[in-house]
Write a protein that holds these residues in place. Structure first.
Motif, PDB file in Angstrom:
ATOM      1  N   ILE B  11       0.850  -1.198   0.000  1.00 57.85           N
ATOM      2  CA  ILE B  11       0.000   0.000   0.000  1.00 57.85           C
ATOM      3  C   ILE B  11       0.881   1.242   0.000  1.00 57.85           C
ATOM      4  O   ILE B  11       0.652   2.203  -0.741  1.00 57.85           O
ATOM      5  N   ASP B  12       1.927   1.188   0.809  1.00 54.38           N
ATOM      6  CA  ASP B  12       2.885   2.287   0.865  1.00 54.38           C
ATOM      7  C   ASP B  12       3.409   2.609  -0.534  1.00 54.38           C
ATOM      8  O   ASP B  12       3.409   3.762  -0.957  1.00 54.38           O
ATOM      9  N   GLN B  13       3.792   1.567  -1.248  1.00 58.56           N
ATOM     10  CA  GLN B  13       4.448   1.781  -2.535  1.00 58.56           C
ATOM     11  C   GLN B  13       3.476   2.018  -3.696  1.00 58.56           C
ATOM     12  O   GLN B  13       3.749   2.823  -4.563  1.00 58.56           O
ATOM     13  N   PHE B  14       2.359   1.291  -3.697  1.00 62.20           N
ATOM     14  CA  PHE B  14       1.493   1.336  -4.875  1.00 62.20           C
ATOM     15  C   PHE B  14       0.160   2.043  -4.659  1.00 62.20           C
ATOM     16  O   PHE B  14      -0.470   2.505  -5.596  1.00 62.20           O
ATOM     17  N   PRO B  16      -0.624   4.717  -2.205  1.00 62.80           N
ATOM     18  CA  PRO B  16      -0.488   5.698  -1.122  1.00 62.80           C
ATOM     19  C   PRO B  16      -1.815   6.385  -0.813  1.00 62.80           C
ATOM     20  O   PRO B  16      -2.077   6.743   0.338  1.00 62.80           O
ATOM     21  N   ILE B  20      -3.494   7.425   2.776  1.00 67.17           N
ATOM     22  CA  ILE B  20      -3.896   8.805   3.048  1.00 67.17           C
ATOM     23  C   ILE B  20      -5.372   8.849   3.453  1.00 67.17           C
ATOM     24  O   ILE B  20      -5.752   9.477   4.449  1.00 67.17           O
ATOM     25  N   PHE B  35       1.907   7.661  12.199  1.00 68.50           N
ATOM     26  CA  PHE B  35       2.543   6.677  11.332  1.00 68.50           C
ATOM     27  C   PHE B  35       4.007   6.519  11.736  1.00 68.50           C
ATOM     28  O   PHE B  35       4.844   7.355  11.387  1.00 68.50           O
TER      29      PHE B  35
ATOM     30  N   GLY C 405      13.144   0.630   2.882  1.00 61.21           N
ATOM     31  CA  GLY C 405      12.789   1.847   2.159  1.00 61.21           C
ATOM     32  C   GLY C 405      13.435   1.880   0.778  1.00 61.21           C
ATOM     33  O   GLY C 405      12.798   2.197  -0.217  1.00 61.21           O
ATOM     34  N   GLY C 408      11.783  -0.933  -1.739  1.00 57.82           N
ATOM     35  CA  GLY C 408      10.458  -0.582  -2.220  1.00 57.82           C
ATOM     36  C   GLY C 408      10.520   0.509  -3.271  1.00 57.82           C
ATOM     37  O   GLY C 408       9.940   0.398  -4.338  1.00 57.82           O
ATOM     38  N   GLN C 409      11.310   1.526  -2.975  1.00 62.96           N
ATOM     39  CA  GLN C 409      11.447   2.624  -3.931  1.00 62.96           C
ATOM     40  C   GLN C 409      11.958   2.135  -5.265  1.00 62.96           C
ATOM     41  O   GLN C 409      11.498   2.531  -6.318  1.00 62.96           O
ATOM     42  N   PRO C 441       2.609   5.034  -8.380  1.00 55.69           N
ATOM     43  CA  PRO C 441       2.411   6.452  -8.124  1.00 55.69           C
ATOM     44  C   PRO C 441       3.760   7.170  -8.014  1.00 55.69           C
ATOM     45  O   PRO C 441       4.795   6.537  -7.859  1.00 55.69           O
ATOM     46  N   GLN C 443       4.786   9.232  -5.622  1.00 54.09           N
ATOM     47  CA  GLN C 443       5.391   9.152  -4.294  1.00 54.09           C
ATOM     48  C   GLN C 443       4.690   8.099  -3.446  1.00 54.09           C
ATOM     49  O   GLN C 443       3.509   7.824  -3.627  1.00 54.09           O
ATOM     50  N   SER C 444       5.455   7.513  -2.552  1.00 48.24           N
ATOM     51  CA  SER C 444       4.896   6.500  -1.673  1.00 48.24           C
ATOM     52  C   SER C 444       4.141   7.186  -0.537  1.00 48.24           C
ATOM     53  O   SER C 444       4.226   8.411  -0.370  1.00 48.24           O
ATOM     54  N   PHE C 445       3.430   6.373   0.235  1.00 50.00           N
ATOM     55  CA  PHE C 445       2.710   6.947   1.372  1.00 50.00           C
ATOM     56  C   PHE C 445       3.689   7.600   2.329  1.00 50.00           C
ATOM     57  O   PHE C 445       3.469   8.720   2.804  1.00 50.00           O
ATOM     58  N   ARG C 446       4.793   6.911   2.583  1.00 50.58           N
ATOM     59  CA  ARG C 446       5.712   7.484   3.588  1.00 50.58           C
ATOM     60  C   ARG C 446       6.361   8.773   3.103  1.00 50.58           C
ATOM     61  O   ARG C 446       6.638   9.660   3.898  1.00 50.58           O
ATOM     62  N   TRP C 448       4.818  10.926   1.186  1.00 47.82           N
ATOM     63  CA  TRP C 448       3.757  11.919   1.381  1.00 47.82           C
ATOM     64  C   TRP C 448       3.671  12.331   2.850  1.00 47.82           C
ATOM     65  O   TRP C 448       3.607  13.506   3.181  1.00 47.82           O
ATOM     66  N   TYR C 449       3.717  11.321   3.713  1.00 49.78           N
ATOM     67  CA  TYR C 449       3.522  11.560   5.151  1.00 49.78           C
ATOM     68  C   TYR C 449       4.617  12.453   5.711  1.00 49.78           C
ATOM     69  O   TYR C 449       4.368  13.338   6.539  1.00 49.78           O
TER      70      TYR C 449
END
Ligand code: SF4
Lengths: 189, 246, 466
Positions: B11-14, B16, B20, B35, C405, C408-409, C441, C443-446, C448-449
């Motif tokens: 989810i983090d990578q694909f 996001p 959010i 987080f 990290g 994944g990137q 996407p 940017q990843s969630f992290r 963004w966070y």
């Protein structure tokens, strides 16, 4: 060879079994012990239920149900073929209709308990083309629990019969009349 | 109430936007989730492949990361189920026991912890629910067709409370989608076929938006929907709910 | 050969896969209706599980009790440590009888022991009398399901087989007429049968009786016309009391086919006067399974087949894809006990969806055992090396935030930058044969966070919107 294996199997079962766990008690779940329920369920699995007022109407009832039956056998009336435990297979194989007394009817699944003593010959209930089981309606119970609770023992041989012989082995299509009786009527009195 | 957000690796990578939406939805419900950046994964992909031993350091890392929180909320029931059920392999310290009990699927958290069963907002679309097996059969978030004819569940209630929404009646209410973690590549043929059948049930019964609370199933189903170019939108339940609740 | 490879063969015929899936789903739906109609069904499952657990915990004692009761009934009791001994015992009984014509009703145990080929090699004619079993015997195929052995065949296939072996009209595929042809054919076999072999559904310690459940009546017909009855049973078939059957007969047929009970529930306790009855009690790996705490519950199985009918993998891969006597989820937890190497792929032939566990009438934790077998196989190095090493690598990466990290990137960027043709090449990526990869996407969630104003980590009170 068998004795050595016996010892080995029993020893391994003893060594490998888990710590003893309790045997649960099975409650009587109650349920509906009615003629209506028995009839609905048995009809749903391909059987037929016929009512008669008293046992002495049996022969007449059967006449109407099986006008074409030529070779009949029953402990309840004089059929055309006398059968006992020594009757040869060739004669059994010719029987059209066997009329046997059932002992207990089970409303939840339409089964009737048929002990060896009521069968004339162990093979008769399955080798006959058609089977009629005669049952006192007061002997209907709700569930299998209650049926087993009423059985003093199962004798040398005995069975619950629920409907006619059937199969669905070809594409799940239900076909009545596999190897045993092609039809089953329970005559309730 | 100290709440941590666990965002599984994929989810983090694909996806996001799902992380959010989860964060924002919680915020709208009055929960400020945090987080912790050192989080990685729950270890399920390894364990389901028969490499539980290699997953143990991941389990420990997970516990360390989250032991200070009252709740750990994730938009993925499957990971939560793994933490609750399979972290039994760790020595059951107070921290381990706490984290196992504190892990919640987002929808489960909203329903049982926040005790929210209805939400204000409108979503005038025909929506098909995908019940993830781990959420439904594992975490008991919905009734199972194996047990009862009554179709009820947390996600069902939340969604049904939205104005204008129509929920799809599927021919098979809760058949597995075929994702199954590494199963999706080790048994790729069966996995794809299961996903295609699941999607076909939605198409047949008019689903416009396909949703669920487990992003892993949805990733698989979305892949099938996009390959077949079907007119179905796949969204995580957090995205829908976050979009309609103001 | 792995399950996945055999499954792929099955899947090649997409229409047939659909048909197979729907046919079995139909059985699952019949099961559901029967289950919903019994309010105490879940309680019955719990009781059945409890009775079986108790029995396993006193298995040696109940086996002894059963043996004494059976012997007191005039029954000969034999013990077989393995398949070879089982087969030898049965051959010996048949030869001492001077018999050559055998009728057999359904028994998964005799399938497991490969009794038929063994007897045939010794000049004995053995006829399977269950319709489905007879069909596959003609075709020289193993059963593909434990309750519905010929479920992989369409009626046209059966028509062809019967045309060849029974002389039915070419192109005849009506189930009614085909069944009638089999009835006539098998009646002659029943009448000629000298020795009848049957399986056992339940063996009652208290009375020494064996109980056989069929719909067709073939076990009753075969046994009651033959001179000798041989009943073959695994040690796990024991139940303590006659009254326990109240629980099991209420569960078995409902779970198996959605019927309220099988047509015949036959109790064979003593041989008929002048006839003989033998019971062969078989181990063949069962005591070993009893000694595996994580897996012993698999011995509670009453062979209803419900876990097959509900399994989304089984329905789409067919019973033969398991290459084991008992296919489906239960087969996948029984088979590694017999041969871990050969059946190593079976515990992986599951999404662990858990539906099997929830339909199982004796509450075997099937999907948990699948998961546990995976660990055993992993430890024993019976999983493909590539998988093992990639998992080891992942394990190290995922235990460390920093390395994770980066990994994944890298994957996400690669997905974004590489051409579709490369990332979706079927030879490189099993995922992409039928599915698009997620769109990567920016940017990843992290990421963004990290750019958000950070909230203070402190207890908050949830505010529920009205
Ligand atoms: S494991 Fe359970 S569901 Fe499967 S065949 Fe055995 S008893 Fe039936």
């Amino acid at each position: 060879m068998s004795t050595a294996s016996r010892e080995r199997i029993l020893a391994a079962a003893k060594a490998n079994k888990p710590e003893e766990l309790p045997l649960p008690t099975v409650p009587d779940f109650g349920g509906e012990a009615t003629i209506e329920r028995f009839t609905t369920v048995l009809t749903g699995i391909g059987g037929t239920v016929v009512r008669m007022a008293a046992l002495d109407e049996l022969e007449e009832t059967l006449q109407q149900l099986f006008p074409e039956a030529r070779n009949t056998s029953s402990p309840l009336f004089r059929g055309t073929v006398p059968v006992n435990s020594q009757t040869p297979t060739g004669i059994l194989a010719e029987i059209d209709l066997a009329v046997l007394p059932g002992e207990i009817g089970v409303a939840e699944n339409g089964a009737v308990w048929l002990p060896e003593a009521n069968m004339l010959h162990r093979a008769l209930p399955t080798i006959t083309q058609h089977l009629a089981l005669v049952l006192d309606h007061r002997r209907i119970v709700a569930t299998m629990h209650q049926a087993y609770a009423q059985l003093p023992h199962t004798g040398g041989y005995g069975k619950f019969v629920a409907g006619p012989s059937k199969t669905a082995d070809i594409e799940q299509s239900l076909v009545i009349g596999a190897h045993g009786a092609r039809s089953l009527v329970v005559v309730l009195y | 109430m100290k709440v941590a957000l666990f965002v599984p690796c994929y989810i983090d990578q694909f996806y996001p936007q799902v992380g959010i939406a989860t964060l924002q939805l919680l915020e709208k419900l009055g929960v400020q989730a945090h987080f912790p950046a050192q989080q990685t994964c729950c270890g399920q992909p390894l364990a389901n492949s028969g490499c539980e031993r290699d997953a143990l350091p991941i389990y420990k890392h997970f516990v360390q990361t989250f032991s200070d929180y009252d709740y750990v909320v994730a938009p993925s029931g499957s990971c939560v189920y793994h933490v609750r059920k399979h972290f039994d392999k760790l020595e059951q310290t107070a921290d381990v026991q706490h984290v196992r009990g504190a892990a919640y699927d987002l929808i489960d958290f909203i329903s049982t912890v926040l005790k929210v069963e209805t939400l204000p907002g409108a979503f005038p679309h025909k929506v098909g629910l995908h019940l993830s097996c781990h959420g439904q059969r594992g975490l008991h978030q919905a009734n199972e067709s194996e047990m009862t004819p009554v179709r009820d569940g947390q996600l069902h209630r939340l969604m049904a409370s939205l104005d204008g929404i129509e929920l799809t009646q599927l021919n098979r209410n809760d058949e597995c989608c075929g994702f199954g973690g590494t199963f999706c590549v080790s048994e790729a043929g069966i996995s794809a076929r299961m996903g295609q059948d699941r999607v076909a049930d939605h198409v047949l019964n008019g689903t416009q938006v396909l949703t669920g609370s487990d992003m892993s199933c949805l990733m698989h189903l979305e892949g099938i929907v996009r390959r077949a170019q079907l007119p179905i939108r796949v969204m995580h339940a957090a995205e829908i709910l976050n979009g309609v609740v103001t | 050969m792995s399950h996945a490879i055999r499954a792929d063969k099955f899947l090649l015929d997409a229409d047939r896969t659909t048909w197979h899936d729907e046919t079995l789903w139909f059985v699952r739906e019949k099961r559901d209706r029967a289950v919903y109609a019994v309010p105490e069904f879940q309680e019955l499952r719990e009781l059945a599980s409890g009775i079986k657990n108790h029995t396993l915990s006193r298995l040696d004692l109940y086996l002894r009790e059963f043996e004494s009761a059976a012997q007191a009934n005039g029954v000969y009791v034999h013990w077989a440590a393995d398949a070879a001994e089982h087969n030898a015992i049965i051959l010996d009984i048949i030869q001492k009888e001077g018999a050559t014509r055998i009728v057999k009703s359904k028994s998964m145990l005799t399938e497991e022991c490969h009794l038929n080929p063994f007897l045939i090699k010794h000049g004995i004619e053995v006829v399977d009398t269950d319709l489905g079993e007879r069909i596959i015997q003609f075709r020289d195929e193993p059963p593909s399901h434990i309750v519905l052995p010929a479920i992989h065949l369409k009626k046209e296939d059966v028509g062809d087989t019967f045309h060849t072996h029974l002389g039915t009209d070419k192109g005849e595929s009506d189930p009614q007429r085909l069944t009638e042809a089999a009835r006539q054919h098998l009646r002659a076999k029943f009448i000629a049968g000298e020795v009848a072999i049957s399986g056992v559904n339940f063996a009652i310690a208290e009375t020494g009786a064996v109980v056989v459940c069929t719909n067709e009546g073939n076990a009753d017909l075969g046994v009651n016309l033959a001179r000798v009855h041989i009943a073959a049973m695994g040690i796990e078939k024991i139940i303590p009391r006659l009254s326990d059957l109240g629980v099991f007969t209420r569960l078995l047929a409902r779970s198996a086919t959605g019927q309220p009970v099988t047509t015949y529930t036959s109790h064979f306790t003593k041989p008929a006067p002048g006839k003989a009855m033998h019971i062969v009690i078989v181990d063949n790996g069962r005591t070993q399974q009893l000694g595996r705490p994580d897996f012993r519950a698999s011995l509670k199985c009453i062979r209803c087949g419900a876990c097959m009918n509900t399994c989304p993998v089984y329905r789409r891969s067919g019973g033969h894809s398991y290459d084991f006597t008992v296919p489906g989820p239960i087969g996948a937890i029984l088979s590694p006990n017999i041969d871990m190497k050969k059946h190593a792929s079976l515990p992986f032939a599951s999404t662990l969806c858990g539906s099997c566990t929830d339909v199982c009438p004796v509450k075997i934790d099937i999907h948990t055992q699948l998961y546990k077998w995976r660990q055993v196989l992993g430890e024993a190095n019976e999983i493909p090396a590539s998988k093992k090493w990639s998992m080891k690598f992942m394990g190290r990466v995922l235990a460390s935030t920093r390395v994770y990290g980066l990994g994944g990137q890298f994957a996400r960027k690669a997905l974004r930058l590489l051409p579709h043709g490369l990332t979706h090449a079927p030879s490189m990526n099993a995922w992409a044969v039928a599915r698009e990869l997620p769109e990567a996407p920016k940017q990843s969630f992290r990421e963004w966070y990290a750019k958000q104003p950070q909230p203070a980590v402190q207890p908050t009170q949830p505010q529920i919107p009205a």
